[in-house]
Design a protein around this motif. Sequence first.
Motif, PDB file in Angstrom:
ATOM      1  N   THR A   1      30.404 -29.858  13.699  1.00 42.03           N
ATOM      2  CA  THR A   1      31.534 -28.934  13.771  1.00 42.03           C
ATOM      3  C   THR A   1      32.707 -29.492  12.978  1.00 42.03           C
TER       4      THR A   1
ATOM      5  N   VAL B   1      30.304 -24.813  14.179  1.00 44.86           N
ATOM      6  CA  VAL B   1      31.419 -23.919  13.899  1.00 44.86           C
ATOM      7  C   VAL B   1      32.529 -24.671  13.167  1.00 44.86           C
TER       8      VAL B   1
ATOM      9  N   ALA C   1      26.554 -21.590  15.968  1.00 49.16           N
ATOM     10  CA  ALA C   1      26.881 -20.706  14.851  1.00 49.16           C
ATOM     11  C   ALA C   1      25.631 -20.518  14.003  1.00 49.16           C
TER      12      ALA C   1
ATOM     13  N   THR D   1      30.591 -20.365   9.664  1.00 50.89           N
ATOM     14  CA  THR D   1      31.314 -19.570  10.645  1.00 50.89           C
ATOM     15  C   THR D   1      32.655 -20.217  10.986  1.00 50.89           C
TER      16      THR D   1
END
Length: 274
Positions: free
Chosen positions: A151, A129, A99, A104
């Motif tokens: 993440t 992400v 990302a 994102t």
Amino acid sequence: MRISHRTVLGLGALLLLGAFVFLARSYKHTRAEPVGESEGSVSVAVTNSADRGPGSLREALFIAAGARGSATILIRVEHIAVETALPPLVNAHGVTLNAQAPGTTIDAHALAGGAVFDVAGVKTSITGVTIRNCPDAAVLLRAGRFRLMSTTIESCDVGVDIAENASDFLLERNRFIRNRIGIRFAATNRNATLARNEFVENADGGVWAVRGALDLRKDAPISVRSNKFDGDRAGIVAGNVSLLIEDNDLDRSRDEDGRRLLGRNGDSLPRSLL
């Protein structure tokens, strides 16, 4: 002044050519465009936040699967709405998904079922992400040499669901927030490490490693080290799966029975006890 028939045809051809150029340039701005290739490898930019169409994550996954070399997917939008199952992450040479836009988010609330990312190919990595609102798993891992880093997985049924055949993977510096289960193991996976992750208020447990029968394979225990658990019903739940638990911070567990299952923090759980 009279214009000849040949001149009219020429002008018409020029107008059509101009229209094609305009349309091609417009498409280029929206499609998942390759941003570089080397020896069959491909780099694809995601520029469309919709579920499908030019520039979408779906199109980028199809391009990655068909690449003759390794594939890199660069997400350049802040929000993606996934409505139907995405194609698997698969490429014999590896897929890297990063990302690039800060924060994102992939929103999967419209999915009827199935994992958001089905990691079916070796040498896959996902970085940076946020995956939210999954009715099933955010990531289904059923291959080797996987990396999940930086993440956030939030409000999903299972954050990462790890199949028995997965091996050689690292889940590091991720956040699992208000899922039912953060990470679920089906067996003692070979060369598996969870390190420096954060688990917050997961309804059933942060790490769930439970198997119906004793796992008799000779693989080394799954390494669970330097993770932080805060407000989960149980930080780590284990049965018939071998774990090596070191230097974890178990705080505000809502299920004391779940905590007692672990013994003292930092202990290695013997196979005979799991």
